[in-house]
Design a protein around this motif. Structure first.
Motif, PDB file in Angstrom:
ATOM      1  N   THR A  31      47.147  51.386  57.924  1.00  0.00           N
ATOM      2  CA  THR A  31      46.508  50.714  59.062  1.00  0.00           C
ATOM      3  C   THR A  31      45.425  51.633  59.622  1.00  0.00           C
ATOM      4  N   PHE A  32      44.602  51.079  60.456  1.00  0.00           N
ATOM      5  CA  PHE A  32      43.550  51.872  61.099  1.00  0.00           C
ATOM      6  C   PHE A  32      44.183  52.995  61.933  1.00  0.00           C
ATOM      7  N   GLN A  33      45.321  52.677  62.575  1.00  0.00           N
ATOM      8  CA  GLN A  33      46.020  53.681  63.384  1.00  0.00           C
ATOM      9  C   GLN A  33      46.566  54.802  62.499  1.00  0.00           C
ATOM     10  N   GLY A  40      43.906  63.109  62.610  1.00  0.00           N
ATOM     11  CA  GLY A  40      43.980  63.853  63.861  1.00  0.00           C
ATOM     12  C   GLY A  40      42.932  63.435  64.879  1.00  0.00           C
ATOM     13  N   VAL A  41      42.566  62.144  64.844  1.00  0.00           N
ATOM     14  CA  VAL A  41      41.600  61.610  65.810  1.00  0.00           C
ATOM     15  C   VAL A  41      42.180  60.350  66.442  1.00  0.00           C
ATOM     16  N   THR A  42      41.557  59.900  67.494  1.00  0.00           N
ATOM     17  CA  THR A  42      41.989  58.656  68.118  1.00  0.00           C
ATOM     18  C   THR A  42      41.341  57.477  67.397  1.00  0.00           C
ATOM     19  N   ARG A  43      41.904  56.292  67.626  1.00  0.00           N
ATOM     20  CA  ARG A  43      41.289  55.082  67.036  1.00  0.00           C
ATOM     21  C   ARG A  43      39.864  54.918  67.548  1.00  0.00           C
ATOM     22  N   TYR A  47      36.492  54.564  65.299  1.00  0.00           N
ATOM     23  CA  TYR A  47      35.548  53.443  65.391  1.00  0.00           C
ATOM     24  C   TYR A  47      34.096  53.910  65.484  1.00  0.00           C
ATOM     25  N   ILE A  48      33.888  55.145  65.867  1.00  0.00           N
ATOM     26  CA  ILE A  48      32.523  55.688  65.893  1.00  0.00           C
ATOM     27  C   ILE A  48      31.958  55.736  64.472  1.00  0.00           C
ATOM     28  N   TYR A  49      32.844  55.980  63.510  1.00  0.00           N
ATOM     29  CA  TYR A  49      32.421  56.167  62.123  1.00  0.00           C
ATOM     30  C   TYR A  49      32.587  54.920  61.254  1.00  0.00           C
ATOM     31  N   PHE A  50      33.603  54.122  61.536  1.00  0.00           N
ATOM     32  CA  PHE A  50      33.924  52.986  60.667  1.00  0.00           C
ATOM     33  C   PHE A  50      34.344  51.773  61.490  1.00  0.00           C
ATOM     34  N   LYS A  51      33.996  50.579  60.965  1.00  0.00           N
ATOM     35  CA  LYS A  51      34.327  49.336  61.664  1.00  0.00           C
ATOM     36  C   LYS A  51      35.787  48.932  61.473  1.00  0.00           C
TER      37      LYS A  51
END
Length: 199
Positions: A31-33, A40-43, A47-51
């Motif tokens: 999953t995206f999560q 080690g990043v937040t969702r 989203y800054i990098y990928f849709k």
């Protein structure tokens, strides 16, 4: 003091970790999560990098194919190897690389089948990813013909034949779950030898 983020480096790290995650858990179970957690990043940061998950997966595959292309170019540029040996080396290296990434093919196959079922031509997607590799094969074939080592058979026909053998290796790895593809590598070398001009 603000932290400076190297976005290209972070994006590449995300893709590398995501590819490992997809290989371990399969496309459907990621999953995206889970991607965010593994990186080690937040969702929100992700989203800054990928849709979406699919975009992460596609970019991960792109990163891998770019690395393969880079290695092939290194081999091709080695002027100490004649065009025929270069072609054999490249073909065998591709098969070995496929074997090393066998888990990726176990993920990629169901992904491509799901695209096909949803009405998307998965063949177009695959061709986009391998077009540069096929171009590199053509370059080596042309070099062999210009050196009067390889028969003057249409380059496209030779390319299709050799690429078909690569697909055979991938089929054995991904579908038949064979770890030993030495017979395919031997067949590739025999095929290249059959294309040589007899002197």
């Amino acid at each position: 003091m603000a932290i400076i983020v190297e976005h290209d480096k972070r994006k590449q790290e995300i893709l590398e970790k995501s590819l490992d995650l997809f290989c371990r858990e399969g496309y459907d179970d990621v999953t995206f999560q889970k991607i965010a957690d593994a990186c080690g990043v937040t969702r929100t940061t992700l989203y800054i990098y990928f849709k979406n998950k699919r975009e992460v997966f596609v970019w991960s595959i792109k990163l891998l194919t770019q690395r393969i292309e880079k290695k092939l170019i290194e081999i091709i540029k080695d002027t100490s190897i004649n065009p025929v040996d270069c072609l054999k080396t490249v073909l065998c290296w591709i098969v070995d690389a496929c074997g090393e990434h066998r888990q990726l093919f176990n993920v990629l196959l169901p992904y491509l089948i799901s695209l096909q079922k949803s009405g998307i031509d998965s063949g177009v997607r695959v061709r986009r990813r391998v077009i540069r590799i096929k171009h590199l094969l053509s370059t080596m074939i042309i070099q062999g013909q210009e050196a009067n080592l390889i028969k003057r058979i249409p380059v496209k026909d030779i390319n299709d034949l050799l690429y078909g053998l690569i697909e055979t290796a991938i089929f054995r790895i991904a579908v038949l779950n064979q770890s030993d593809v030495s017979d395919v590598k031997k067949l590739m070398c025999m095929t290249v030898d059959s294309l040589l001009i007899q002197k």
